[in-house]
Design an enzyme around this catalytic site. Structure first.
Site, PDB file in Angstrom:
ATOM      1  N   PHE A 239       0.807  -1.290   0.129  1.00 46.47           N
ATOM      2  CA  PHE A 239       0.029  -0.044   0.074  1.00 46.47           C
ATOM      3  C   PHE A 239       0.882   1.298  -0.027  1.00 46.47           C
ATOM      4  O   PHE A 239       1.922   1.260   0.625  1.00 46.47           O
ATOM      5  CB  PHE A 239      -0.778  -0.045   1.169  1.00 46.47           C
ATOM      6  CG  PHE A 239      -2.161   1.006   1.070  1.00 46.47           C
ATOM      7  CD1 PHE A 239      -3.309   0.560   0.341  1.00 46.47           C
ATOM      8  CD2 PHE A 239      -2.068   2.104   1.871  1.00 46.47           C
ATOM      9  CE1 PHE A 239      -4.291   1.441   0.371  1.00 46.47           C
ATOM     10  CE2 PHE A 239      -3.061   3.016   1.467  1.00 46.47           C
ATOM     11  CZ  PHE A 239      -4.204   2.700   0.796  1.00 46.47           C
TER      12      PHE A 239
ATOM     13  N   ALA B 251       0.294  -2.048   5.809  1.00 48.26           N
ATOM     14  CA  ALA B 251       1.233  -1.986   7.173  1.00 48.26           C
ATOM     15  C   ALA B 251       0.556  -2.634   8.182  1.00 48.26           C
ATOM     16  O   ALA B 251       1.304  -3.293   9.111  1.00 48.26           O
ATOM     17  CB  ALA B 251       1.269  -0.531   7.472  1.00 48.26           C
ATOM     18  N   PHE B 252      -0.587  -2.778   8.311  1.00 48.36           N
ATOM     19  CA  PHE B 252      -1.178  -3.624   9.238  1.00 48.36           C
ATOM     20  C   PHE B 252      -0.903  -5.125   9.374  1.00 48.36           C
ATOM     21  O   PHE B 252      -0.843  -5.671  10.192  1.00 48.36           O
ATOM     22  CB  PHE B 252      -2.878  -3.547   9.178  1.00 48.36           C
ATOM     23  CG  PHE B 252      -3.496  -4.265  10.445  1.00 48.36           C
ATOM     24  CD1 PHE B 252      -3.625  -3.413  11.578  1.00 48.36           C
ATOM     25  CD2 PHE B 252      -4.123  -5.463  10.404  1.00 48.36           C
ATOM     26  CE1 PHE B 252      -4.237  -3.721  12.694  1.00 48.36           C
ATOM     27  CE2 PHE B 252      -4.702  -5.697  11.613  1.00 48.36           C
ATOM     28  CZ  PHE B 252      -4.897  -5.177  12.729  1.00 48.36           C
TER      29      PHE B 252
ATOM     30  N   ILE C  50      -0.653   7.109   5.942  1.00 49.78           N
ATOM     31  CA  ILE C  50      -0.894   8.578   5.734  1.00 49.78           C
ATOM     32  C   ILE C  50      -2.316   8.942   6.175  1.00 49.78           C
ATOM     33  O   ILE C  50      -3.215   8.313   5.763  1.00 49.78           O
ATOM     34  CB  ILE C  50      -0.715   8.843   4.227  1.00 49.78           C
ATOM     35  CG1 ILE C  50       0.811   8.544   3.712  1.00 49.78           C
ATOM     36  CG2 ILE C  50      -0.903  10.452   3.828  1.00 49.78           C
ATOM     37  CD1 ILE C  50       0.777   8.713   2.027  1.00 49.78           C
TER      38      ILE C  50
ATOM     39  N   THR D 102     -10.684   9.776   8.242  1.00 44.03           N
ATOM     40  CA  THR D 102     -11.107   8.952   9.524  1.00 44.03           C
ATOM     41  C   THR D 102      -9.949   8.563  10.338  1.00 44.03           C
ATOM     42  O   THR D 102      -8.922   8.717  10.076  1.00 44.03           O
ATOM     43  CB  THR D 102     -11.716   7.645   8.791  1.00 44.03           C
ATOM     44  OG1 THR D 102     -10.785   6.830   8.234  1.00 44.03           O
ATOM     45  CG2 THR D 102     -12.821   8.284   7.430  1.00 44.03           C
TER      46      THR D 102
ATOM     47  N   HIS E  63      -8.935   5.730  10.805  1.00 47.25           N
ATOM     48  CA  HIS E  63      -8.177   4.408  10.396  1.00 47.25           C
ATOM     49  C   HIS E  63      -6.863   4.842  10.635  1.00 47.25           C
ATOM     50  O   HIS E  63      -6.001   3.838  11.036  1.00 47.25           O
ATOM     51  CB  HIS E  63      -8.776   4.582   8.921  1.00 47.25           C
ATOM     52  CG  HIS E  63      -7.970   3.062   8.314  1.00 47.25           C
ATOM     53  ND1 HIS E  63      -6.754   3.126   8.021  1.00 47.25           N
ATOM     54  CD2 HIS E  63      -8.595   1.792   8.352  1.00 47.25           C
ATOM     55  CE1 HIS E  63      -6.493   1.716   7.678  1.00 47.25           C
ATOM     56  NE2 HIS E  63      -7.507   0.858   7.687  1.00 47.25           N
TER      57      HIS E  63
ATOM     58  N   PHE F 277      11.993  -0.097  12.557  1.00 48.88           N
ATOM     59  CA  PHE F 277      10.679   0.437  12.314  1.00 48.88           C
ATOM     60  C   PHE F 277      10.876   1.418  11.292  1.00 48.88           C
ATOM     61  O   PHE F 277      11.066   2.688  11.456  1.00 48.88           O
ATOM     62  CB  PHE F 277      10.236   0.998  13.406  1.00 48.88           C
ATOM     63  CG  PHE F 277       8.578   1.359  13.272  1.00 48.88           C
ATOM     64  CD1 PHE F 277       7.644   0.458  13.354  1.00 48.88           C
ATOM     65  CD2 PHE F 277       8.327   2.492  13.187  1.00 48.88           C
ATOM     66  CE1 PHE F 277       6.329   0.576  13.421  1.00 48.88           C
ATOM     67  CE2 PHE F 277       6.774   2.875  13.144  1.00 48.88           C
ATOM     68  CZ  PHE F 277       5.689   2.097  13.247  1.00 48.88           C
TER      69      PHE F 277
ATOM     70  N   ARG G  69      10.461  11.655   3.226  1.00 47.02           N
ATOM     71  CA  ARG G  69      10.929  10.836   3.909  1.00 47.02           C
ATOM     72  C   ARG G  69      11.194   9.564   3.362  1.00 47.02           C
ATOM     73  O   ARG G  69      11.919   8.793   4.078  1.00 47.02           O
ATOM     74  CB  ARG G  69      10.105  10.781   5.239  1.00 47.02           C
ATOM     75  CG  ARG G  69      10.022  11.699   6.268  1.00 47.02           C
ATOM     76  CD  ARG G  69       8.781  11.707   7.368  1.00 47.02           C
ATOM     77  NE  ARG G  69       8.800  12.657   8.042  1.00 47.02           N
ATOM     78  CZ  ARG G  69       8.532  14.065   7.760  1.00 47.02           C
ATOM     79  NH1 ARG G  69       8.368  14.451   6.459  1.00 47.02           N
ATOM     80  NH2 ARG G  69       8.506  15.137   8.548  1.00 47.02           N
TER      81      ARG G  69
END
EC number: 2.5.1.78
Length: 156
Positions: free
Chosen positions: A25, A59-60, A85, A89, A91, A116, A130
């Site tokens: 993602f 990422a989850f 990002i 909401t 989320h 990380f 970044r």
């Protein structure tokens, strides 16, 4: 009283194996993080054949795959790379919080250095900055931390 013993991790890679976990993602950002991570390993003496890259949907999913990699015993260090990002909401808050906690808990449970390199930014522009432009490459930075920690832990 004797001399103080000081331990410090060196920034060299000698035969160490790495697992780089990459969120697909926001791939236009995460692929740049991956390039930085690979470049860091190679520039510090690592070999490309000692690097495994595993891509996950988002990422989850990083903590689950990090746990599997740590449990396998095949790797000296793991680097998680992703980009979360902020949207309109909540989320963002849930995902960034759970990924952070998940990665930290796996590192502690397996005595495994896990970098990380998951960007948590308010805007796409901040993420791009970044991932190798204005603010350096956080994939590189997460990887250099893992290299240092591998060597520090090896010396303990």
């Amino acid at each position: 009283m004797g001399d103080i013993i000081e331990l410090e991790g060196h920034l060299t890679v000698d035969g160490k194996k790495f697992c780089l976990l990459l969120s697909r993602f926001n791939s236009f950002i995460t692929e740049r993080l991956l390039e930085g991570a690979i470049d860091c390993i190679v520039r510090h003496g690592g070999k490309r054949e000692d690097i495994t890259v595993a891509r996950v949907p988002g990422a989850f999913e990083l903590p689950l795959v990090a746990q599997k990699a740590a449990k396998s015993g095949k790797y000296d260090g793991i680097v998680c790379l992703g980009a979360v990002i902020r949207g309109s909401t909540p989320h963002f808050d849930y995902v960034s919080s759970e990924v952070t906690k998940g990665v930290a808990s796996i590192s502690l449970a397996y005595d495994m250095p896990i970098g990380f390199g998951v960007l948590t930014t308010d805007t796409v522009e901040q993420a791009i900055d970044r991932a190798g432009t204005k603010a350096g490459n956080k994939g590189w930075e997460a990887t250099i931390s893992v290299i240092e920690m591998i060597n520090l832990l090896d010396g303990m």
